[in-house]
Design a protein around this motif. Structure first.
Motif, short mmCIF file in Angstrom:
data_model
loop_
_atom_site.label_atom_id
_atom_site.label_comp_id
_atom_site.label_asym_id
_atom_site.label_seq_id
_atom_site.Cartn_x
_atom_site.Cartn_y
_atom_site.Cartn_z
N GLU A 182 -10.29 17.43 -46.69
CA GLU A 182 -11.58 17.61 -46.01
C GLU A 182 -11.34 18.14 -44.60
O GLU A 182 -10.31 17.90 -43.99
N LEU A 183 -12.34 18.85 -44.10
CA LEU A 183 -12.29 19.44 -42.78
C LEU A 183 -13.04 18.55 -41.80
O LEU A 183 -14.14 18.09 -42.09
N TYR A 184 -12.42 18.31 -40.65
CA TYR A 184 -13.03 17.49 -39.60
C TYR A 184 -13.12 18.30 -38.32
O TYR A 184 -12.28 19.17 -38.05
N LEU A 185 -14.12 17.99 -37.51
CA LEU A 185 -14.28 18.58 -36.18
C LEU A 185 -14.48 17.41 -35.23
O LEU A 185 -15.43 16.63 -35.37
N PHE A 186 -13.55 17.26 -34.29
CA PHE A 186 -13.59 16.16 -33.33
C PHE A 186 -13.93 16.73 -31.96
O PHE A 186 -13.26 17.64 -31.48
N GLY A 187 -15.00 16.25 -31.35
CA GLY A 187 -15.41 16.76 -30.05
C GLY A 187 -16.35 15.82 -29.34
O GLY A 187 -16.38 14.62 -29.62
N ALA A 188 -17.13 16.35 -28.43
CA ALA A 188 -18.05 15.56 -27.63
C ALA A 188 -19.48 15.78 -28.11
O ALA A 188 -19.83 16.85 -28.60
N GLU A 189 -20.28 14.75 -27.93
CA GLU A 189 -21.70 14.85 -28.30
C GLU A 189 -22.46 15.75 -27.32
O GLU A 189 -23.39 16.45 -27.70
N ASN A 190 -22.05 15.74 -26.06
CA ASN A 190 -22.68 16.58 -25.04
C ASN A 190 -21.72 16.77 -23.88
O ASN A 190 -20.61 16.26 -23.91
N LEU A 191 -22.14 17.48 -22.88
CA LEU A 191 -21.27 17.83 -21.76
C LEU A 191 -21.41 16.88 -20.58
O LEU A 191 -20.70 17.02 -19.61
N ILE A 192 -22.27 15.91 -20.63
CA ILE A 192 -22.50 15.04 -19.48
C ILE A 192 -21.35 14.04 -19.36
O ILE A 192 -21.20 13.15 -20.19
N PRO A 193 -20.49 14.18 -18.31
CA PRO A 193 -19.29 13.34 -18.20
C PRO A 193 -19.60 11.85 -18.14
O PRO A 193 -18.85 11.04 -18.67
N GLU A 194 -20.71 11.47 -17.51
CA GLU A 194 -21.03 10.05 -17.39
C GLU A 194 -21.28 9.39 -18.75
O GLU A 194 -21.06 8.21 -18.92
N GLU A 195 -21.76 10.17 -19.69
CA GLU A 195 -22.04 9.60 -21.01
C GLU A 195 -20.78 9.55 -21.85
O GLU A 195 -20.57 8.60 -22.59
N GLY A 196 -19.93 10.57 -21.78
CA GLY A 196 -18.63 10.56 -22.42
C GLY A 196 -18.61 10.13 -23.87
O GLY A 196 -17.74 9.37 -24.28
N LYS A 197 -19.55 10.57 -24.66
CA LYS A 197 -19.60 10.18 -26.06
C LYS A 197 -18.89 11.19 -26.94
O LYS A 197 -19.15 12.39 -26.85
N ALA A 198 -18.01 10.71 -27.78
CA ALA A 198 -17.28 11.56 -28.71
C ALA A 198 -17.99 11.53 -30.06
O ALA A 198 -18.80 10.64 -30.34
N ARG A 199 -17.67 12.51 -30.89
CA ARG A 199 -18.26 12.58 -32.22
C ARG A 199 -17.25 13.23 -33.16
O ARG A 199 -16.51 14.13 -32.77
N ILE A 200 -17.23 12.77 -34.39
CA ILE A 200 -16.43 13.39 -35.43
C ILE A 200 -17.39 13.85 -36.51
O ILE A 200 -18.28 13.10 -36.92
N MET A 201 -17.23 15.08 -36.96
CA MET A 201 -18.04 15.60 -38.06
C MET A 201 -17.09 15.94 -39.20
O MET A 201 -15.98 16.40 -38.98
N ARG A 202 -17.55 15.69 -40.44
CA ARG A 202 -16.71 15.89 -41.63
C ARG A 202 -17.42 16.84 -42.58
O ARG A 202 -18.62 16.75 -42.81
N SER A 203 -16.62 17.75 -43.17
CA SER A 203 -17.14 18.66 -44.19
C SER A 203 -16.29 18.55 -45.44
O SER A 203 -15.07 18.68 -45.38
N SER A 204 -16.94 18.31 -46.56
CA SER A 204 -16.26 18.24 -47.86
C SER A 204 -16.36 19.55 -48.63
O SER A 204 -15.81 19.66 -49.72
N ASP A 205 -17.07 20.54 -48.05
CA ASP A 205 -17.28 21.81 -48.75
C ASP A 205 -16.84 23.01 -47.90
O ASP A 205 -17.53 24.01 -47.82
N ASN A 206 -15.69 22.87 -47.26
CA ASN A 206 -15.07 23.95 -46.49
C ASN A 206 -15.95 24.48 -45.35
O ASN A 206 -15.97 25.66 -45.05
N GLY A 207 -16.68 23.59 -44.69
CA GLY A 207 -17.43 23.94 -43.50
C GLY A 207 -18.87 24.35 -43.73
O GLY A 207 -19.57 24.68 -42.78
#
Length: 184
Positions: A116-141
């Motif tokens: 499976e394909l994963y994309l690991f990044g941030a939910e938004n650009l606001i440094p104070e919030e600093g929330k990460a997010r992982i998205m997963r794709s089972s069908d090649n994106g």
């Protein structure tokens, strides 16, 4: 392989530089590789240091079936929301298909695990919030399932995650994290 990845990044960097030129028709015939996306830079007269919108954080991965998948973020001084554009090639980068937009994903890094394909990044650009997010794709994106956002020490672009000895590791800006393989 590394040459192909570098050429896509080089194309994106070239596009950023070319977009600084005055508005005119853009000729991509001299660009090595294939242009996946183009975003002309627009500056606000009051905030001329950072453009309104620009392409950032290019990413590419090779899927288990041999397809290539690429992505980049649209960011900027006046971006009302951060999002990532996804593309796929089934002919080793000769032609590309747009797979759409991932809202709420910024500065992502791909990794493939368990087919499976994963994309690991941030939910938004606001440094104070600093929330990460992982998205997963089972069908090649083509489609993506997001995780709930979680704290991760800031939205800097994460390094490509690494799977080693039953754990997934990555680092980003001010933090390093790991989780057991298969953890939610």
């Amino acid at each position: 392989m590394a040459t192909k990845c570098l050429s896509k990044t080089t194309c994106t960097v070239w596009l950023l530089a070319a977009a600084c030129l005055p508005a005119q028709a853009v000729d991509f015939s001299g660009v090595p590789g294939t242009v996946l996306s183009y975003q002309p830079l627009q500056y606000d007269p009051l905030f001329s240091v950072v453009p309104r919108y620009f392409i950032a954080d290019p990413e590419i991965a090779v899927l288990p079936n041999g397809d290539y998948v690429a992505a980049h973020t649209i960011a900027g001084n006046f971006a009302s929301q951060d999002f990532t554009l996804i593309f796929r090639s089934s002919d080793q980068g000769v032609t590309w298909t747009s797979l759409g937009t991932l809202n709420g994903m910024y500065r992502g890094s791909f990794f493939v695990y368990g087919g499976e394909l994963y994309l690991f990044g941030a939910e938004n650009l606001i440094p104070e919030e600093g929330k990460a997010r992982i998205m997963r794709s089972s069908d090649n994106g083509t489609t993506w399932t997001p995780s709930p956002p979680f704290s991760f020490g800031g939205p800097a672009t994460p390094n490509n995650p690494l799977v080693f000895d039953g754990r997934i590791y990555t680092a980003s800006g001010r933090a390093s994290v790991s989780a057991p393989v298969g953890a939610d």
